[in-house]
Design a protein around this motif. Sequence first.
Motif, PDB file in Angstrom:
ATOM      1  N   ALA A 264      -6.534  11.565  -9.013  1.00 49.97           N
ATOM      2  CA  ALA A 264      -6.402  11.451  -7.563  1.00 49.97           C
ATOM      3  C   ALA A 264      -4.968  11.145  -7.201  1.00 49.97           C
ATOM      4  CB  ALA A 264      -7.325  10.351  -7.033  1.00 49.97           C
ATOM      5  N   VAL A 265      -4.618  11.440  -5.960  1.00 55.48           N
ATOM      6  CA  VAL A 265      -3.335  11.038  -5.394  1.00 55.48           C
ATOM      7  C   VAL A 265      -3.642  10.176  -4.181  1.00 55.48           C
ATOM      8  CG1 VAL A 265      -1.198  11.786  -4.292  1.00 55.48           C
ATOM      9  CG2 VAL A 265      -2.153  13.115  -6.180  1.00 55.48           C
ATOM     10  N   LEU A 266      -3.125   8.950  -4.204  1.00 56.03           N
ATOM     11  CA  LEU A 266      -3.232   8.059  -3.057  1.00 56.03           C
ATOM     12  C   LEU A 266      -1.903   8.192  -2.322  1.00 56.03           C
ATOM     13  CD1 LEU A 266      -4.706   4.971  -4.961  1.00 56.03           C
ATOM     14  CD2 LEU A 266      -5.928   6.896  -3.960  1.00 56.03           C
ATOM     15  N   PRO A 267      -1.896   8.929  -1.188  1.00 56.77           N
ATOM     16  CA  PRO A 267      -0.622   9.258  -0.549  1.00 56.77           C
ATOM     17  C   PRO A 267       0.095   8.043   0.044  1.00 56.77           C
ATOM     18  CG  PRO A 267      -2.478  10.173   0.688  1.00 56.77           C
ATOM     19  CD  PRO A 267      -3.039   9.487  -0.503  1.00 56.77           C
ATOM     20  N   GLY A 268       1.380   7.938  -0.267  1.00 61.22           N
ATOM     21  CA  GLY A 268       2.202   6.863   0.269  1.00 61.22           C
ATOM     22  C   GLY A 268       2.278   6.943   1.782  1.00 61.22           C
ATOM     23  N   GLY A 269       2.262   5.784   2.430  1.00 60.20           N
ATOM     24  CA  GLY A 269       2.368   5.736   3.876  1.00 60.20           C
ATOM     25  C   GLY A 269       1.081   6.092   4.601  1.00 60.20           C
ATOM     26  N   LYS A 270       0.008   6.268   3.881  1.00 62.80           N
ATOM     27  CA  LYS A 270      -1.294   6.618   4.464  1.00 62.80           C
ATOM     28  C   LYS A 270      -2.316   5.555   4.082  1.00 62.80           C
ATOM     29  CE  LYS A 270       0.020  10.920   5.506  1.00 62.80           C
ATOM     30  NZ  LYS A 270       0.351  11.331   6.792  1.00 62.80           N
ATOM     31  N   ILE A 271      -3.387   5.512   4.826  1.00 63.03           N
ATOM     32  CA  ILE A 271      -4.495   4.622   4.497  1.00 63.03           C
ATOM     33  C   ILE A 271      -5.487   5.413   3.660  1.00 63.03           C
ATOM     34  CG2 ILE A 271      -6.451   3.318   5.420  1.00 63.03           C
ATOM     35  CD1 ILE A 271      -4.680   2.764   7.896  1.00 63.03           C
TER      36      ILE A 271
ATOM     37  N   TRP B  65       6.372   7.657  -2.853  1.00 63.26           N
ATOM     38  CA  TRP B  65       5.540   6.468  -2.619  1.00 63.26           C
ATOM     39  C   TRP B  65       4.084   6.706  -3.007  1.00 63.26           C
ATOM     40  CZ3 TRP B  65       8.270   2.315  -2.069  1.00 63.26           C
ATOM     41  CH2 TRP B  65       9.544   2.413  -1.523  1.00 63.26           C
ATOM     42  N   ASP B  66       3.758   7.923  -3.412  1.00 63.36           N
ATOM     43  CA  ASP B  66       2.389   8.225  -3.812  1.00 63.36           C
ATOM     44  C   ASP B  66       2.012   7.455  -5.076  1.00 63.36           C
ATOM     45  OD1 ASP B  66       2.272  10.068  -1.771  1.00 63.36           O
ATOM     46  OD2 ASP B  66       2.385  11.830  -3.067  1.00 63.36           O
ATOM     47  N   ILE B  67       0.738   7.160  -5.184  1.00 65.46           N
ATOM     48  CA  ILE B  67       0.172   6.605  -6.410  1.00 65.46           C
ATOM     49  C   ILE B  67      -0.695   7.709  -6.999  1.00 65.46           C
ATOM     50  CG2 ILE B  67      -1.311   4.831  -7.431  1.00 65.46           C
ATOM     51  CD1 ILE B  67      -0.648   3.099  -4.925  1.00 65.46           C
ATOM     52  N   ARG B  68      -0.381   8.113  -8.215  1.00 69.72           N
ATOM     53  CA  ARG B  68      -1.126   9.202  -8.859  1.00 69.72           C
ATOM     54  C   ARG B  68      -1.933   8.645 -10.019  1.00 69.72           C
ATOM     55  NH1 ARG B  68       2.366  13.735 -10.652  1.00 69.72           N
ATOM     56  NH2 ARG B  68       0.399  14.846 -10.616  1.00 69.72           N
TER      57      ARG B  68
ATOM     58  N   VAL C  27       8.011  -4.065 -10.115  1.00 72.51           N
ATOM     59  CA  VAL C  27       7.172  -3.140  -9.352  1.00 72.51           C
ATOM     60  C   VAL C  27       5.953  -3.882  -8.797  1.00 72.51           C
ATOM     61  CG1 VAL C  27       5.651  -1.124  -9.537  1.00 72.51           C
ATOM     62  CG2 VAL C  27       7.915  -1.060 -10.575  1.00 72.51           C
ATOM     63  N   ARG C  28       5.315  -4.701  -9.610  1.00 73.61           N
ATOM     64  CA  ARG C  28       4.111  -5.422  -9.168  1.00 73.61           C
ATOM     65  C   ARG C  28       4.393  -6.382  -8.031  1.00 73.61           C
ATOM     66  NH1 ARG C  28       0.705  -8.074 -13.048  1.00 73.61           N
ATOM     67  NH2 ARG C  28      -0.213  -8.816 -11.141  1.00 73.61           N
ATOM     68  N   ARG C  29       5.591  -6.944  -7.958  1.00 75.77           N
ATOM     69  CA  ARG C  29       5.924  -7.859  -6.867  1.00 75.77           C
ATOM     70  C   ARG C  29       5.910  -7.164  -5.516  1.00 75.77           C
ATOM     71  NH1 ARG C  29       9.696 -10.671 -10.412  1.00 75.77           N
ATOM     72  NH2 ARG C  29      11.321  -9.261  -9.762  1.00 75.77           N
ATOM     73  N   ARG C  30       5.995  -5.834  -5.516  1.00 76.84           N
ATOM     74  CA  ARG C  30       5.998  -5.079  -4.267  1.00 76.84           C
ATOM     75  C   ARG C  30       4.591  -4.783  -3.756  1.00 76.84           C
ATOM     76  NH1 ARG C  30      11.056  -1.575  -3.491  1.00 76.84           N
ATOM     77  NH2 ARG C  30       9.749  -1.119  -1.743  1.00 76.84           N
ATOM     78  N   PHE C  31       3.575  -5.111  -4.556  1.00 76.20           N
ATOM     79  CA  PHE C  31       2.190  -4.857  -4.169  1.00 76.20           C
ATOM     80  C   PHE C  31       1.694  -5.971  -3.255  1.00 76.20           C
ATOM     81  CE2 PHE C  31       1.167  -2.714  -8.531  1.00 76.20           C
ATOM     82  CZ  PHE C  31       2.020  -1.690  -8.212  1.00 76.20           C
TER      83      PHE C  31
ATOM     84  N   TYR D 298       3.603   5.554 -10.211  1.00 72.56           N
ATOM     85  CA  TYR D 298       4.240   5.163  -8.954  1.00 72.56           C
ATOM     86  C   TYR D 298       5.595   5.848  -8.931  1.00 72.56           C
ATOM     87  CZ  TYR D 298       0.733   1.550  -8.541  1.00 72.56           C
ATOM     88  OH  TYR D 298      -0.454   0.880  -8.434  1.00 72.56           O
ATOM     89  N   GLY D 299       5.790   6.742  -7.958  1.00 69.98           N
ATOM     90  CA  GLY D 299       7.053   7.478  -7.915  1.00 69.98           C
ATOM     91  C   GLY D 299       7.310   8.238  -9.197  1.00 69.98           C
ATOM     92  N   GLY D 300       6.249   8.715  -9.820  1.00 66.96           N
ATOM     93  CA  GLY D 300       6.375   9.492 -11.051  1.00 66.96           C
ATOM     94  C   GLY D 300       6.517   8.663 -12.311  1.00 66.96           C
TER      95      GLY D 300
END
Length: 154
Positions: free
Chosen positions: A30-37, A8-11, A84-88, A68-70
């Motif tokens: 940067a890595v924006l960690p999934g499940g974190k703020i 779920w990370d965004i890299r 994928v964008r619909r999930r944002f 997104y997810g690699g």
Amino acid sequence: MKEQHSPWDIRLEHLRVGYGSRVVLDDINAVLPGGKITVILGESGGGKSTLLRHVIGLSRPMQGHILYGGQDLFALPERQFRRVRRRFGVLFQDGALLGSLTLAENVGLPLHEHTRLPKATIRATVLRILELVGLAEFADYYPNELSGGMKKRG
């Protein structure tokens, strides 16, 4: 040892973003960690909104990758990119409700745009969602009739 990342990370890898030929941010990693703020801080005009526009796929980077997810968001086939964008989801500072639509119409807009559900089903779903945030009784109010906090919950 290889660094582990959540699917779920965004890299962001060697990201260069801007408008036209004007570079706003360069070589962002940067890595924006999934499940974190994650908070993006910076001075006014420093590129925060520009970065966000690119991370959510509204603008294509000048260089680099957003994964997104690699998977590189902008290397995906168009159909998968849209999926994928619909999930944002993005919450804008001012609530970003369309003034010509009621609260219920604003909340139901993605369902109207991305599904073939009957209007009655969408209305029932929207009312359940608004009930969860204490706004069901305001479903048919327009944004200018709502408080700032109500707009953010809608």
